[in-house]
Design a protein around this motif. Sequence first.
Motif, PDB file in Angstrom:
ATOM      1  N   ASP A 307       0.821  -1.207   0.000  1.00 42.87           N
ATOM      2  CA  ASP A 307       0.000   0.000   0.000  1.00 42.87           C
ATOM      3  C   ASP A 307       0.856   1.259   0.000  1.00 42.87           C
ATOM      4  O   ASP A 307       2.041   1.235   0.341  1.00 42.87           O
ATOM      5  N   ALA A 308       0.239   2.361  -0.384  1.00 45.62           N
ATOM      6  CA  ALA A 308       0.928   3.650  -0.452  1.00 45.62           C
ATOM      7  C   ALA A 308       1.487   4.045   0.907  1.00 45.62           C
ATOM      8  O   ALA A 308       0.921   3.716   1.951  1.00 45.62           O
ATOM      9  N   GLN A 309       2.605   4.753   0.884  1.00 47.40           N
ATOM     10  CA  GLN A 309       3.236   5.257   2.099  1.00 47.40           C
ATOM     11  C   GLN A 309       2.963   6.756   2.231  1.00 47.40           C
ATOM     12  O   GLN A 309       2.786   7.461   1.233  1.00 47.40           O
ATOM     13  N   TYR A 310       2.964   7.224   3.476  1.00 43.89           N
ATOM     14  CA  TYR A 310       2.578   8.612   3.766  1.00 43.89           C
ATOM     15  C   TYR A 310       3.495   9.626   3.090  1.00 43.89           C
ATOM     16  O   TYR A 310       3.020  10.607   2.513  1.00 43.89           O
ATOM     17  N   PRO A 312       6.147   9.195   0.382  1.00 40.72           N
ATOM     18  CA  PRO A 312       6.892   8.338  -0.552  1.00 40.72           C
ATOM     19  C   PRO A 312       8.239   8.917  -0.962  1.00 40.72           C
ATOM     20  O   PRO A 312       9.157   8.168  -1.318  1.00 40.72           O
ATOM     21  N   ASP A 336      10.069   4.733  -9.475  1.00 37.45           N
ATOM     22  CA  ASP A 336       8.926   4.962  -8.605  1.00 37.45           C
ATOM     23  C   ASP A 336       8.329   3.593  -8.314  1.00 37.45           C
ATOM     24  O   ASP A 336       8.205   2.756  -9.218  1.00 37.45           O
ATOM     25  N   ALA A 338       4.929   1.741  -7.209  1.00 37.27           N
ATOM     26  CA  ALA A 338       3.498   2.016  -7.153  1.00 37.27           C
ATOM     27  C   ALA A 338       2.754   0.794  -6.645  1.00 37.27           C
ATOM     28  O   ALA A 338       3.044  -0.334  -7.042  1.00 37.27           O
ATOM     29  N   THR A 341      -2.917   1.253  -3.826  1.00 35.65           N
ATOM     30  CA  THR A 341      -3.552   2.441  -3.247  1.00 35.65           C
ATOM     31  C   THR A 341      -2.770   3.726  -3.495  1.00 35.65           C
ATOM     32  O   THR A 341      -3.141   4.781  -2.971  1.00 35.65           O
ATOM     33  N   GLY A 342      -1.702   3.648  -4.280  1.00 32.26           N
ATOM     34  CA  GLY A 342      -0.949   4.860  -4.577  1.00 32.26           C
ATOM     35  C   GLY A 342       0.553   4.647  -4.560  1.00 32.26           C
ATOM     36  O   GLY A 342       1.049   3.510  -4.641  1.00 32.26           O
ATOM     37  N   LEU A 343       1.284   5.747  -4.436  1.00 30.61           N
ATOM     38  CA  LEU A 343       2.735   5.723  -4.525  1.00 30.61           C
ATOM     39  C   LEU A 343       3.360   5.213  -3.222  1.00 30.61           C
ATOM     40  O   LEU A 343       3.071   5.718  -2.143  1.00 30.61           O
ATOM     41  N   VAL A 344       4.214   4.211  -3.355  1.00 30.03           N
ATOM     42  CA  VAL A 344       4.910   3.646  -2.203  1.00 30.03           C
ATOM     43  C   VAL A 344       6.235   4.369  -1.977  1.00 30.03           C
ATOM     44  O   VAL A 344       6.579   4.730  -0.858  1.00 30.03           O
ATOM     45  N   GLN A 346       9.129   7.152  -4.108  1.00 28.90           N
ATOM     46  CA  GLN A 346       9.295   8.035  -5.253  1.00 28.90           C
ATOM     47  C   GLN A 346      10.769   8.295  -5.525  1.00 28.90           C
ATOM     48  O   GLN A 346      11.520   8.642  -4.619  1.00 28.90           O
TER      49      GLN A 346
END
Length: 423
Positions: A307-310, A312, A336, A338, A341-344, A346
């Motif tokens: 899942d995405a990280q706060y 990234p 990146d 991904a 749920t979004g970007l893990v 960057q």
Amino acid sequence: MTTSGTRIATQRHTAVEQLAPVLSDANPVLGVIDFNVLDQLIEHLHEVYTEDWIRHTIAVGTMSLPGVLEHFRARGLGVQTASATELEIAQHSGIPLSEVVHNAPVKTLTQLRDITDAELSFSVDNFAELTRVDGLLQDPHNYEGSIGLRVTPQASAEDDATTCAHMGIGLRDHRNDLFETFLERSWLTQLHVSFDTPPTSLQQTAEQVAAVYQFAEDIEHAAGAQRIFRLYFPAGIPVNVVSDEVQPTFDNHRFVHHAMMPELFDSKYEIVSEISAPLTAKAGMILARVEYTKDLDGRMIAVIHADAQYQPESIRVAAYDSDGRYKDDLQHYYYDLAGPTGLVAQRVELPELEAGDIVAILDVGATAFSMTAAFTAPVYGIRADGLLTESSILNAGRSTADLAKAAGIYQPTKLLHYPADTM
């Protein structure tokens, strides 16, 4: 004992190689707690803080795995809870209520009654809550636990960041009211430091603690006798997310606090510190199998199931092949990562990735397994030699069926329908 970055990296490589076979189509992502790192940091903490009147606690909100909480308790650390759910987890983990510090910033009247009936040590967040406590305590002077007020130092009048604080009673705003409160209630024996804003340096941490320490001294002067016997505060040690090195160290933490207020260490006050993040961050990671790689707008992207990280842009990642061997290719690229749920992560610099490789998302021991993270994959514990057994499963995870069931109750016969004549 100090924990070097090289040692942490070596232990991580062993752990990933041991866990690589567990990653599969059925389990494309999992969490890991390295008990080696935990033990090394705990030992270092005890070497730096040897006093029996200084007590360190772990926040259940930061680390909510019962197996890890029990591990900390067996090594002399207490537990801090900040909600009814966290308190339930602490009890489920076998921790006696007498060892729990409860600091929920909001409590119903029923919850306050349960807390006071159990004689927990706890902090009162505001004057309205204090009025409720006044009505609940039958014999406050013989209460077994410690009761205190959560105070926000407001250490700098010019600092606009203090307006972001939402917990506790402002020391600058209500100094006289606080004086009266403590003078009228001799059973209030604790001050809980609630930071104005998360400190970014040890000096900022020490400045805010010093402001509340001085207020405890002022209360004693006004009362003509010592009224505050316990100071509670978060350690406020920033976590290094740039490398494997544990910086700042616990030595640094003690040095800065001692330099700014040496009297803090004269044993006048019992010190209780919440020290979860610096003890757990480096010990936790997420392993995810690379499902695909692609490019988009000139960026190289690895698609994974984490899942995405706060934040990234500040996430650190290490790469391994499908067998868990560390990839140390000289040629690196910016990727990146991904997730669903979004970007893990960057723009992380990694060797060339391909489907089936494993990426390790690092420094997440203080975030990935917290109360708010909702991590649903299995979590494993790794020990000294990378040993993995059935007992190493800290959390079995939740299946898609579990998650669908948790979404709510399907009751088609109770669906609302518009009457035909209103259509």
